[in-house]
Enzyme design. Structure first.
Site, PDB file in Angstrom:
ATOM      1  N   TYR A 275      60.222  31.875  70.427  1.00 26.94           N
ATOM      2  CA  TYR A 275      59.012  31.045  70.520  1.00 26.94           C
ATOM      3  C   TYR A 275      59.379  29.576  70.249  1.00 26.94           C
ATOM      4  O   TYR A 275      59.013  28.681  71.023  1.00 26.94           O
ATOM      5  CB  TYR A 275      57.958  31.537  69.521  1.00 26.94           C
ATOM      6  CG  TYR A 275      56.696  30.707  69.511  1.00 26.94           C
ATOM      7  CD1 TYR A 275      55.713  30.896  70.484  1.00 26.94           C
ATOM      8  CD2 TYR A 275      56.486  29.716  68.556  1.00 26.94           C
ATOM      9  CE1 TYR A 275      54.558  30.131  70.493  1.00 26.94           C
ATOM     10  CE2 TYR A 275      55.335  28.946  68.552  1.00 26.94           C
ATOM     11  CZ  TYR A 275      54.361  29.157  69.519  1.00 26.94           C
ATOM     12  OH  TYR A 275      53.230  28.385  69.525  1.00 26.94           O
TER      13      TYR A 275
ATOM     14  N   SER B 245      54.495  22.990  70.190  1.00 29.12           N
ATOM     15  CA  SER B 245      54.229  23.515  68.839  1.00 29.12           C
ATOM     16  C   SER B 245      55.088  22.771  67.828  1.00 29.12           C
ATOM     17  O   SER B 245      56.181  22.289  68.157  1.00 29.12           O
ATOM     18  CB  SER B 245      54.574  24.998  68.780  1.00 29.12           C
ATOM     19  OG  SER B 245      54.533  25.464  67.453  1.00 29.12           O
TER      20      SER B 245
HETATM   21  P1  NAD Z   1      45.318  32.256  72.339  1.00 35.67           P
HETATM   22  O1  NAD Z   1      46.140  33.496  72.198  1.00 35.67           O
HETATM   23  O2  NAD Z   1      44.020  32.178  71.649  1.00 35.67           O
HETATM   24  O3  NAD Z   1      45.086  31.933  73.908  1.00 35.67           O
HETATM   25  C1  NAD Z   1      46.186  31.971  74.767  1.00 35.67           C
HETATM   26  C2  NAD Z   1      45.748  31.693  76.190  1.00 35.67           C
HETATM   27  O4  NAD Z   1      46.912  31.881  77.015  1.00 35.67           O
HETATM   28  C3  NAD Z   1      44.683  32.655  76.680  1.00 35.67           C
HETATM   29  O5  NAD Z   1      43.775  31.974  77.534  1.00 35.67           O
HETATM   30  C4  NAD Z   1      45.465  33.674  77.483  1.00 35.67           C
HETATM   31  O6  NAD Z   1      44.723  34.211  78.574  1.00 35.67           O
HETATM   32  C5  NAD Z   1      46.629  32.837  78.000  1.00 35.67           C
HETATM   33  N1  NAD Z   1      47.774  33.728  78.208  1.00 35.67           N
HETATM   34  C6  NAD Z   1      48.427  34.473  77.297  1.00 35.67           C
HETATM   35  N2  NAD Z   1      49.351  35.229  77.928  1.00 35.67           N
HETATM   36  C7  NAD Z   1      49.259  34.960  79.236  1.00 35.67           C
HETATM   37  C8  NAD Z   1      49.918  35.447  80.392  1.00 35.67           C
HETATM   38  N3  NAD Z   1      50.865  36.389  80.338  1.00 35.67           N
HETATM   39  N4  NAD Z   1      49.568  34.952  81.588  1.00 35.67           N
HETATM   40  C9  NAD Z   1      48.602  34.028  81.683  1.00 35.67           C
HETATM   41  N5  NAD Z   1      47.932  33.532  80.633  1.00 35.67           N
HETATM   42  C10 NAD Z   1      48.262  33.995  79.432  1.00 35.67           C
HETATM   43  O7  NAD Z   1      46.302  31.081  71.919  1.00 35.67           O
HETATM   44  P2  NAD Z   1      46.015  29.658  71.209  1.00 35.67           P
HETATM   45  O8  NAD Z   1      46.215  29.844  69.756  1.00 35.67           O
HETATM   46  O9  NAD Z   1      44.764  29.033  71.697  1.00 35.67           O
HETATM   47  O10 NAD Z   1      47.280  28.854  71.738  1.00 35.67           O
HETATM   48  C11 NAD Z   1      47.231  28.024  72.889  1.00 35.67           C
HETATM   49  C12 NAD Z   1      48.539  27.268  72.979  1.00 35.67           C
HETATM   50  O11 NAD Z   1      48.754  26.541  71.785  1.00 35.67           O
HETATM   51  C13 NAD Z   1      49.749  28.192  73.151  1.00 35.67           C
HETATM   52  O12 NAD Z   1      50.668  27.613  74.044  1.00 35.67           O
HETATM   53  C14 NAD Z   1      50.340  28.250  71.760  1.00 35.67           C
HETATM   54  O13 NAD Z   1      51.716  28.528  71.752  1.00 35.67           O
HETATM   55  C15 NAD Z   1      50.032  26.848  71.257  1.00 35.67           C
HETATM   56  N6  NAD Z   1      50.002  26.759  69.798  1.00 35.67           N
HETATM   57  C16 NAD Z   1      49.123  27.480  69.067  1.00 35.67           C
HETATM   58  C17 NAD Z   1      49.151  27.384  67.681  1.00 35.67           C
HETATM   59  C18 NAD Z   1      48.213  28.177  66.819  1.00 35.67           C
HETATM   60  O14 NAD Z   1      48.431  28.220  65.597  1.00 35.67           O
HETATM   61  N7  NAD Z   1      47.183  28.751  67.356  1.00 35.67           N
HETATM   62  C19 NAD Z   1      50.084  26.549  67.063  1.00 35.67           C
HETATM   63  C20 NAD Z   1      50.967  25.825  67.855  1.00 35.67           C
HETATM   64  C21 NAD Z   1      50.925  25.928  69.222  1.00 35.67           C
END
Ligand code: NAD
Length: 238
Positions: A144, A130
């Site tokens: 985080y 991130s």
């Molecule tokens: P999301 O919440 O839409 O999806 C998260 C995924 O992780 C889901 O498939 C969920 O099943 C899985 N997950 C969550 N908790 C879990 C657990 N306890 N055990 C197993 N699986 C678990 O998230 P997203 O926005 O698509 O983010 C995906 C990645 O990108 C993450 O690592 C997040 O930190 C990173 N990210 C997201 C953003 C954003 O703005 N969306 C920004 C920077 C980084």
């Protein structure tokens, strides 16, 4: 004809992970995905359980007929913990985020490196970190940011440690990306004000993050190993 790439992607049930699977499949890869619970088409494992990631690797390997060429650590949580929360809650919040975001990724990366070494044909690890790794995050999200900075440090260590064995590691650092997770966050932070901080004028799409992740998992030249790719509309330029 080149062999079909076998790829395991965590957290693929929605958001960025789902887009990564689509991008990889559109490039011809065979992909196995994962979610926090068992569902059609994905392996279920709750990564807050310290034993889950290691066992999940075995299941992913079996589902891909014993060969994984690339691992994408995408599963993650963005859960707040207030600085004035009771110590027990504070520590539980830290432990849960570090376990899911960092330790589970480390445990899977460890198995990937061991698998790649055993096969003697290299392999790739792509860690979805991130912007928070570099810029920090809100006062409720120290943990985080720390977990994502940990992912970046881990990625660089793997890249440097195993490059000679053609084991490559990359990190992707998205800024705000319009998934379920970001929608809640944007709303809670007053949408437009947050957008004003992004020179591009909009948040990233999951497809933009996915195209970078798919490139790194399949195509990036080996000399790129250790690279950290920013996808944030120039909201943090380093
Ligand atoms: P999301 O919440 O839409 O999806 C998260 C995924 O992780 C889901 O498939 C969920 O099943 C899985 N997950 C969550 N908790 C879990 C657990 N306890 N055990 C197993 N699986 C678990 O998230 P997203 O926005 O698509 O983010 C995906 C990645 O990108 C993450 O690592 C997040 O930190 C990173 N990210 C997201 C953003 C954003 O703005 N969306 C920004 C920077 C980084």
């Amino acid at each position: 004809m080149a062999e079909t790439a076998h790829i395991f992607v965590t957290g693929s049930t929605r958001g960025i992970g789902r887009a990564i699977v689509e991008a990889l499949e559109s490039k011809g890869a065979r992909v196995v995905g994962h979610g926090s619970r068992e569902a059609a088409g994905v392996l279920g494992a709750d990564l807050s359980d310290p034993a889950a990631a290691d066992a999940l690797w075995d299941r992913a390997l079996a589902a891909l007929d014993g060969r994984i060429d690339a691992l994408v650590n995408n599963a993650g949580v963005f859960e707040p913990v207030a600085v004035d929360a009771p110590l027990d809650d504070w520590q539980a919040g830290w432990a849960r985020t570090m376990q899911i975001n960092l330790q589970a990724s480390a445990d899977l990366s460890r198995r990937a490196v061991l698998h790649f070494r055993e096969r003697g044909r290299g392999g790739r690890i792509v860690n979805i970190a991130s912007r928070a790794a570099y810029r920090g995050d809100s006062p409720a999200h120290w943990h985080y940011a720390a977990s994502k900075a940990g992912m970046v440090g881990m990625t660089k260590s793997i890249a440097r440690g195993y490059a000679r064995e053609e084991i490559l590691a990359f990190a992707v650092c998205p800024g705000f990306t319009m998934t379920g997770m970001a929608e809640d966050y944007l709303a809670s932070r007053g949408g437009d004000k947050l957008l004003a901080d992004i020179p591009l004028g909009r948040v990233a799409t999951p497809q933009e993050v996915a195209s970078a992740a798919a490139y790194l998992a399949l195509e990036a030249p080996p000399s790129m190993t250790g690279a950290v790719i920013d996808i944030n509309g120039a909201s943090y330029v380093r």
